[in-house]
Each structure stands twice: as structure tokens, then as C-alpha cells.
Design a protein around this motif. Structure first.
Motif, mmCIF file in Angstrom:
data_model
loop_
_atom_site.group_PDB
_atom_site.id
_atom_site.type_symbol
_atom_site.label_atom_id
_atom_site.label_comp_id
_atom_site.label_asym_id
_atom_site.label_seq_id
_atom_site.Cartn_x
_atom_site.Cartn_y
_atom_site.Cartn_z
ATOM 1 N N HIS A 67 -8.376 -13.362 13.365
ATOM 2 C CA HIS A 67 -7.494 -12.461 12.642
ATOM 3 C C HIS A 67 -6.886 -13.259 11.486
ATOM 4 N N ILE A 68 -7.015 -12.723 10.301
ATOM 5 C CA ILE A 68 -6.660 -13.444 9.084
ATOM 6 C C ILE A 68 -5.137 -13.526 8.936
ATOM 7 N N ASP A 69 -4.660 -14.730 8.638
ATOM 8 C CA ASP A 69 -3.231 -14.946 8.457
ATOM 9 C C ASP A 69 -2.857 -14.591 7.020
ATOM 10 N N ALA A 70 -2.586 -13.310 6.803
ATOM 11 C CA ALA A 70 -2.242 -12.828 5.467
ATOM 12 C C ALA A 70 -1.472 -11.517 5.604
ATOM 13 N N PRO A 71 -0.581 -11.234 4.677
ATOM 14 C CA PRO A 71 0.155 -9.970 4.731
ATOM 15 C C PRO A 71 -0.770 -8.790 4.469
ATOM 16 N N VAL A 72 -0.349 -7.613 4.906
ATOM 17 C CA VAL A 72 -1.110 -6.396 4.642
ATOM 18 C C VAL A 72 -0.770 -5.912 3.234
ATOM 19 N N PRO A 73 -1.773 -5.746 2.376
ATOM 20 C CA PRO A 73 -1.501 -5.251 1.019
ATOM 21 C C PRO A 73 -0.936 -3.828 1.048
ATOM 22 N N ASN A 74 -0.439 -3.398 -0.087
ATOM 23 C CA ASN A 74 0.083 -2.040 -0.228
ATOM 24 C C ASN A 74 -1.097 -1.075 -0.311
ATOM 25 N N VAL A 75 -1.478 -0.548 0.835
ATOM 26 C CA VAL A 75 -2.669 0.287 0.910
ATOM 27 C C VAL A 75 -2.467 1.603 0.167
ATOM 28 N N ARG A 76 -1.246 2.097 0.132
ATOM 29 C CA ARG A 76 -0.981 3.341 -0.591
ATOM 30 C C ARG A 76 -1.338 3.188 -2.071
ATOM 31 N N ARG A 77 -0.990 2.042 -2.660
ATOM 32 C CA ARG A 77 -1.353 1.783 -4.059
ATOM 33 C C ARG A 77 -2.867 1.772 -4.225
ATOM 34 N N ALA A 78 -3.535 1.120 -3.275
ATOM 35 C CA ALA A 78 -4.997 1.044 -3.356
ATOM 36 C C ALA A 78 -5.628 2.427 -3.261
ATOM 37 N N MET A 79 -5.073 3.287 -2.409
ATOM 38 C CA MET A 79 -5.610 4.636 -2.272
ATOM 39 C C MET A 79 -5.440 5.451 -3.549
ATOM 40 N N LEU A 80 -4.444 5.099 -4.350
ATOM 41 C CA LEU A 80 -4.229 5.766 -5.629
ATOM 42 C C LEU A 80 -5.103 5.176 -6.730
ATOM 43 N N GLY A 81 -5.896 4.179 -6.382
ATOM 44 C CA GLY A 81 -6.765 3.547 -7.354
ATOM 45 C C GLY A 81 -6.113 2.421 -8.123
ATOM 46 N N ARG A 202 -8.429 -5.720 24.798
ATOM 47 C CA ARG A 202 -9.134 -6.783 24.062
ATOM 48 C C ARG A 202 -8.328 -7.260 22.866
ATOM 49 N N ASP A 203 -7.698 -6.310 22.184
ATOM 50 C CA ASP A 203 -7.008 -6.676 20.945
ATOM 51 C C ASP A 203 -6.181 -5.494 20.455
ATOM 52 N N HIS A 204 -4.947 -5.768 20.046
ATOM 53 C CA HIS A 204 -4.140 -4.721 19.434
ATOM 54 C C HIS A 204 -3.427 -5.325 18.231
ATOM 55 N N ASP A 205 -3.987 -5.092 17.049
ATOM 56 C CA ASP A 205 -3.452 -5.691 15.828
ATOM 57 C C ASP A 205 -3.563 -4.696 14.677
ATOM 58 N N PRO A 206 -2.588 -3.772 14.559
ATOM 59 C CA PRO A 206 -2.639 -2.799 13.467
ATOM 60 C C PRO A 206 -2.695 -3.451 12.088
ATOM 61 N N ALA A 207 -2.105 -4.637 11.948
ATOM 62 C CA ALA A 207 -2.140 -5.316 10.649
ATOM 63 C C ALA A 207 -3.570 -5.662 10.255
ATOM 64 N N GLY A 208 -4.396 -6.019 11.241
ATOM 65 C CA GLY A 208 -5.795 -6.330 10.949
ATOM 66 C C GLY A 208 -6.524 -5.124 10.384
ATOM 67 N N THR A 209 -6.252 -3.941 10.948
ATOM 68 C CA THR A 209 -6.860 -2.717 10.433
ATOM 69 C C THR A 209 -6.404 -2.464 9.004
ATOM 70 N N GLY A 210 -5.132 -2.743 8.716
ATOM 71 C CA GLY A 210 -4.624 -2.567 7.360
ATOM 72 C C GLY A 210 -5.320 -3.476 6.366
#
Length: 304
Positions: A67-81, A202-210
Motif C-alpha cells: 500500500h503506497i505511502d501517499a495522500p489521496v489526491p482530490n478525486v473530485r477535481r480529477a472527475m471534473l477534468g 484480507r485488507d481494508h484500506d479505503p485510501a488505497g482505493t482513492g
């Protein structure tokens, strides 16, 4: 069949093998936030019975892989292009798959990807066409925003963070499955609940999905690069997919030269047991097409 760890591409990748190691290598790539267990063992065994050496694995940020040690980007911005700095892209996930093949001593494999796994498989074929004997892209798309966007009611589903408590997570998983799953086939809710509980354990990491979702959105459109592929390809898509609309699968098949499109009535964004015979046949037929293509290209020219 036992889980093993490969140290590849700078991370750890959890994987399992099913079938005769001497069989045709078949790399199975799962989708957003899902794990190797989401490739049903029985489905993998049916493929193994067709002569494949099946390899299923956890993508980075899922299951027992790193699991990558990094913050979750602003996915809402990405969805807006809008631009976001994703910690990795689909290209990096494709490099993970190539590195896993290296670890296993496999020069090239038949590749099957579902949803995001289809995007990773497409990217692997683009970046390393010599590693992909055949490509089967299931319920996936090209990255072109106008064809692969989910229905509006599904957007909120993608943005909703999974609960941290187990029972609530299972209920959330079942609700998601009901929303995106196949309306044309009966839902086996008991099986879905078992799978949800196993996935949680096995694994519960919502941040990874983000982070995985950010990788999808930041990777852009593959359409033009897909046009250059010369890999035997089959695209499988449900007619009733509310998450990745059918037009995403059609756009994929239209982009890849000589790709075969299989449209399954009543199928949503899942792979119900009733469609497994079609999946197994399609994957096997595509592999046979690849083998025939290799045989034809290796035949000596006949001079008169």
C-alpha cells in the motif's frame, strides 16, 4: 494454490497460481479497490481446465500487496477534468504486472483484465506489446471521458468512503453490488456477503482505493495508442452496465484493430456465474486466435 509474495517493481505483489505451471500463462488483473479473491476460484479452475496456468494477484494499494505511502489526491477535481498530482498512474500498475511476469520467469502471457484491470491490461499491451500474447478486456473503457463516464447516480457511489467497521462494510459492499451488478441475472447475496467479509479480513484500506481511482482519472485517454496495437483482443461488456456504460466497451473494440466485441444482455458491472461459460470460451478462443497468428507468422515463405 497458496499465496506468495513477489518483490517486483520496487513493491511487494501478492499472487496465487492455479493450474499446471506448464500451461499457457494467463495473467488476471482485477479492478478498482478489489483483490485477487474477486477472481472466483471456480472460474479460475475452469480456465485452468482449458490448459491455462492462471495467475491472479493483488494490484498495488489492494489486498496483501504494498500500500503506497501517499495522500489521496482530490478525486473530485480529477472527475471534473482538472489536474491532480496522483502518486502513480495506470502505467505504473502495468509495470507492476510486467515485473510480476519477470519474477515468474514468464516472457509473455495471455492477459485478462476486468474494469480497471482492463485499463491496466490495455496499458500493458501499449507499453510492452511483446509481453501480451492476447488481451481480453472486460467491462472496461479507453479513458476517453465522453464514453466511459458512469451514470450520475454512480458518481456518488464511487466517491463514498467504505465504512471502517466490518458489519457496516459488508452492508456497504452488498449495496454497491446491488447498484452496479447484473439486473438480468439473480444475485447470490449469500456469496456476495461471504466475499465482502473475506475482502475485509484480507485488507481494508479505503485510501488505497482513492489512490487507484486518482490513477485512472490522471492517466488520460488511451484511444490513439490503442489504435496501434496488433495484439489479438476480445472486448466483453454488459449491455446494462451502469458504472462503465456499454459505449466504453464498444469504444475499446473500435479503437483496437480487429478486436472482437462480445455484448452480454442483462450483464452489469460484475461477472455473474451464468456468464462464466461465455467468459471462458471467449478467453480460450482469443488465446487460440493468438496461437494461430503466431503459427502463421512463423511459417516459411513458399517460393515458386
Amino acid at each position: 494454490m497458496s499465496e506468495q509474495i513477489a518483490h517486483a517493481n520496487g513493491i511487494e505483489i501478492a499472487y496465487e497460481s492455479i493450474g499446471d505451471p506448464a500451461g499457457q500463462p494467463l495473467l488476471m488483473i482485477m479492478g478498482l479497490g478489489t483483490q485477487l479473491i474477486h477472481w472466483d476460484v471456480e472460474l479460475c479452475e475452469q480456465l485452468a481446465a482449458r490448459g491455462f496456468h492462471v495467475i491472479r494477484f493483488d494490484n498495488r494499494d489492494a489486498g496483501h500487496s504494498t500500500h503506497i505511502d501517499a495522500p489521496v489526491p482530490n478525486v473530485r477535481r480529477a472527475m471534473l477534468g482538472l489536474h491532480v498530482d496522483a502518486p502513480y498512474l495506470l502505467r505504473d500498475m502495468a509495470e507492476d504486472a510486467a515485473a510480476l511476469l519477470d519474477h515468474l520467469g514468464i516472457s509473455a502471457a495471455h492477459v485478462v483484465g476486468a474494469s480497471t484491470g482492463g485499463m491496466i491490461g490495455q496499458t500493458l499491451a501499449i507499453e510492452h506489446p511483446e509481453r501480451v500474447l492476447s488481451l481480453t478486456s472486460i467491462m472496461s473503457t479507453t479513458g476517453e471521458r465522453s464514453v466511459g463516464r458512469p451514470k450520475l447516480r454512480m458518481m456518488g457511489l464511487l466517491m463514498r468512503r467504505a465504512p471502517r467497521e466490518k458489519e457496516a462494510f459488508v452492508e456497504h459492499f452488498v449495496a454497491v453490488f446491488k447498484a452496479i451488478g447484473s439486473r438480468g441475472f439473480a444475485m447470490d447475496e449469500e456469496r456476495v456477503r461471504r466475499l465482502a467479509a473475506e475482502a475485509y479480513e484480507r485488507d481494508h484500506d479505503p485510501a488505497g482505493t482513492g489512490r487507484q481511482l486518482a490513477a485512472i482519472l490522471a492517466s488520460g485517454d488511451r484511444t490513439e495508442r490503442l489504435r496501434a496495437l496488433r495484439v489479438p483482443t476480445t472486448v466483453i461488456h454488459g449491455r446494462k452496465d451502469p458504472l462503465v456504460p456499454f459505449r466504453g466497451g464498444k469504444a475499446t473494440a473500435d479503437a483496437i484493430p480487429d478486436a472482437k466485441l462480445i455484448a452480454i444482455p442483462g450483464m452489469g458491472h460484475d461477472m455473474p456465474r451464468e456468464v462464466w461459460p461465455q467468459l471462458v470460451d471467449a478467453i480460450s478462443d482469443n488465446a487460440a486466435r493468438a496461437s494461430a497468428s503466431v503459427s502463421e507468422s512463423s511459417e516459411p515463405a513458399v517460393s515458386s
